[in-house]
Design an enzyme around this catalytic site. Sequence first.
Site, PDB file in Angstrom:
ATOM      1  N   SER A   6      -9.872  49.102 -18.279  1.00  0.00           N
ATOM      2  CA  SER A   6     -11.336  49.123 -18.211  1.00  0.00           C
ATOM      3  C   SER A   6     -11.869  50.235 -19.104  1.00  0.00           C
ATOM      4  O   SER A   6     -11.599  51.422 -18.880  1.00  0.00           O
ATOM      5  CB  SER A   6     -11.782  49.359 -16.761  1.00  0.00           C
ATOM      6  OG  SER A   6     -13.119  49.804 -16.760  1.00  0.00           O
ATOM      7  N   HIS A  31     -11.131  45.065 -20.588  1.00  0.00           N
ATOM      8  CA  HIS A  31     -12.134  44.860 -19.534  1.00  0.00           C
ATOM      9  C   HIS A  31     -13.364  45.726 -19.826  1.00  0.00           C
ATOM     10  O   HIS A  31     -13.252  46.934 -20.029  1.00  0.00           O
ATOM     11  CB  HIS A  31     -11.502  45.258 -18.194  1.00  0.00           C
ATOM     12  CG  HIS A  31     -12.334  45.018 -16.976  1.00  0.00           C
ATOM     13  ND1 HIS A  31     -12.343  43.813 -16.304  1.00  0.00           N
ATOM     14  CD2 HIS A  31     -13.178  45.831 -16.292  1.00  0.00           C
ATOM     15  CE1 HIS A  31     -13.146  43.900 -15.245  1.00  0.00           C
ATOM     16  NE2 HIS A  31     -13.674  45.125 -15.226  1.00  0.00           N
ATOM     17  N   ASP A  33     -17.117  46.780 -18.390  1.00  0.00           N
ATOM     18  CA  ASP A  33     -17.995  46.788 -17.217  1.00  0.00           C
ATOM     19  C   ASP A  33     -19.442  46.940 -17.633  1.00  0.00           C
ATOM     20  O   ASP A  33     -19.835  47.962 -18.191  1.00  0.00           O
ATOM     21  CB  ASP A  33     -17.604  47.951 -16.297  1.00  0.00           C
ATOM     22  CG  ASP A  33     -16.255  47.709 -15.650  1.00  0.00           C
ATOM     23  OD1 ASP A  33     -16.145  46.751 -14.877  1.00  0.00           O
ATOM     24  OD2 ASP A  33     -15.306  48.472 -15.945  1.00  0.00           O
ATOM     25  N   MET A  35     -23.233  47.225 -16.367  1.00  0.00           N
ATOM     26  CA  MET A  35     -24.012  47.567 -15.163  1.00  0.00           C
ATOM     27  C   MET A  35     -25.481  47.732 -15.519  1.00  0.00           C
ATOM     28  O   MET A  35     -25.804  48.302 -16.559  1.00  0.00           O
ATOM     29  CB  MET A  35     -23.497  48.890 -14.586  1.00  0.00           C
ATOM     30  CG  MET A  35     -22.011  48.900 -14.313  1.00  0.00           C
ATOM     31  SD  MET A  35     -21.501  50.482 -13.645  1.00  0.00           S
ATOM     32  CE  MET A  35     -19.712  50.261 -13.662  1.00  0.00           C
ATOM     33  N   HIS A  64     -17.097  42.051 -17.266  1.00  0.00           N
ATOM     34  CA  HIS A  64     -17.416  42.072 -15.831  1.00  0.00           C
ATOM     35  C   HIS A  64     -18.891  42.432 -15.691  1.00  0.00           C
ATOM     36  O   HIS A  64     -19.277  43.589 -15.873  1.00  0.00           O
ATOM     37  CB  HIS A  64     -16.498  43.118 -15.166  1.00  0.00           C
ATOM     38  CG  HIS A  64     -16.736  43.313 -13.706  1.00  0.00           C
ATOM     39  ND1 HIS A  64     -16.126  44.332 -12.995  1.00  0.00           N
ATOM     40  CD2 HIS A  64     -17.492  42.629 -12.811  1.00  0.00           C
ATOM     41  CE1 HIS A  64     -16.506  44.269 -11.720  1.00  0.00           C
ATOM     42  NE2 HIS A  64     -17.345  43.250 -11.588  1.00  0.00           N
ATOM     43  N   MET A  66     -22.005  43.312 -13.788  1.00  0.00           N
ATOM     44  CA  MET A  66     -22.543  43.814 -12.522  1.00  0.00           C
ATOM     45  C   MET A  66     -24.052  43.936 -12.720  1.00  0.00           C
ATOM     46  O   MET A  66     -24.616  45.028 -12.779  1.00  0.00           O
ATOM     47  CB  MET A  66     -21.890  45.155 -12.172  1.00  0.00           C
ATOM     48  CG  MET A  66     -20.468  44.988 -11.664  1.00  0.00           C
ATOM     49  SD  MET A  66     -19.509  46.498 -11.726  1.00  0.00           S
ATOM     50  CE  MET A  66     -18.938  46.412 -13.422  1.00  0.00           C
ATOM     51  N   MET A 135     -12.889  42.931  -5.774  1.00  0.00           N
ATOM     52  CA  MET A 135     -13.221  44.349  -5.948  1.00  0.00           C
ATOM     53  C   MET A 135     -12.583  45.162  -4.824  1.00  0.00           C
ATOM     54  O   MET A 135     -12.818  44.891  -3.646  1.00  0.00           O
ATOM     55  CB  MET A 135     -14.740  44.560  -5.920  1.00  0.00           C
ATOM     56  CG  MET A 135     -15.511  44.012  -7.104  1.00  0.00           C
ATOM     57  SD  MET A 135     -14.983  44.643  -8.706  1.00  0.00           S
ATOM     58  CE  MET A 135     -15.263  46.409  -8.539  1.00  0.00           C
ATOM     59  N   ASP A 173      -9.669  44.824  -9.118  1.00  0.00           N
ATOM     60  CA  ASP A 173     -10.363  45.879  -9.875  1.00  0.00           C
ATOM     61  C   ASP A 173     -10.841  46.977  -8.939  1.00  0.00           C
ATOM     62  O   ASP A 173     -11.573  46.704  -7.993  1.00  0.00           O
ATOM     63  CB  ASP A 173     -11.553  45.215 -10.591  1.00  0.00           C
ATOM     64  CG  ASP A 173     -12.345  46.159 -11.483  1.00  0.00           C
ATOM     65  OD1 ASP A 173     -11.933  47.317 -11.670  1.00  0.00           O
ATOM     66  OD2 ASP A 173     -13.385  45.702 -11.993  1.00  0.00           O
TER      67      ASP A 173
HETATM   68  C1  DX5 Z   1     -16.094  49.544 -11.140  1.00  0.00           C
HETATM   69  C2  DX5 Z   1     -15.551  48.770 -12.290  1.00  0.00           C
HETATM   70  C3  DX5 Z   1     -14.148  49.028 -12.620  1.00  0.00           C
HETATM   71  C4  DX5 Z   1     -13.794  50.446 -12.948  1.00  0.00           C
HETATM   72  C5  DX5 Z   1     -12.438  50.677 -12.396  1.00  0.00           C
HETATM   73  O1  DX5 Z   1     -17.335  49.027 -10.801  1.00  0.00           O
HETATM   74  O2  DX5 Z   1     -15.663  47.388 -12.068  1.00  0.00           O
HETATM   75  O3  DX5 Z   1     -13.681  48.154 -13.650  1.00  0.00           O
HETATM   76  O4  DX5 Z   1     -13.778  50.754 -14.313  1.00  0.00           O
HETATM   77  O5  DX5 Z   1     -12.129  51.996 -12.549  1.00  0.00           O
HETATM   78  P1  DX5 Z   1     -10.904  52.680 -11.824  1.00  0.00           P
HETATM   79  O6  DX5 Z   1      -9.676  52.011 -12.320  1.00  0.00           O
HETATM   80  O7  DX5 Z   1     -11.035  54.095 -12.270  1.00  0.00           O
HETATM   81  O8  DX5 Z   1     -11.106  52.516 -10.356  1.00  0.00           O
HETATM   82 ZN    ZN Z   2     -14.732  46.027 -13.608  1.00  0.00          ZN
END
Ligand code: DX5
Ligand code: ZN
Length: 216
Positions: A6, A31, A33, A35, A64, A66, A135, A173
Amino acid sequence: MKVAPSLLSCDFAHLAREIANVTELGADWIHIDVMDGVFVPNLSVGLPIVEAAFRVSALPLDVHLMIVQPEKYIDAFIKAGAEWVTFHIEATNQVETCIKKIHHHGKKAGLSLRPGTPVFVLEPYLNQVDLVLVMTVEPGFGGQTFMADQVTKIQWLYEKKQLHQLPFLIQVDGGINQETAPLCQGADCLVSGTYIFKSPQRKQAIDFLKSIRRKT
Ligand code: DX5
Ligand code: ZN
């Protein structure tokens, strides 16, 4: 086991170098993220970073989302280079529309859920999606602690998959590391930010995750 580092925990000042590094070390997907500060209480990256990553990445981009109302942005993220597009069931009342939009572009659709959402709400969509993302932290931030009580969702999904011979992949994840990855029996793909990018031994971290055998 597939491994998807990620980028949330990478050094964004050297994005191309970070992607090249984990690619060389054997990662399978990148990956990303996304947000929006509404679906989750944090902002991360958006379309320009996905576009930039696409230009330099030899690996598929696993995006991903969010964000609320993902149906508004799916086309744009695919145009930017997403191969896998995962959105949250809690973020939209148009789940089937989102899946169809992704498939319309020939891309892979993933469906995710927050830790507080019961896994059975995914059941109507299991024969339509290419991936389910479990998650194991509250979405929004990297570096949180793995929620071991979410593991039963992985088992439930695995059983459904076997029972109905469904092809979707199970991705996990949040808080994945040396101690928690082995708990994810039934998973096909592990996402990891902190454990990979903040590790002084990235190769060892990736090798370790890849070495976990998938349940067959
Ligand atoms: C959190 C993300 C993850 C995050 C995971 O909302 O979806 O992908 O980057 O990070 P770690 O591996 O540090 O928990
Ligand atoms: Zn993620």
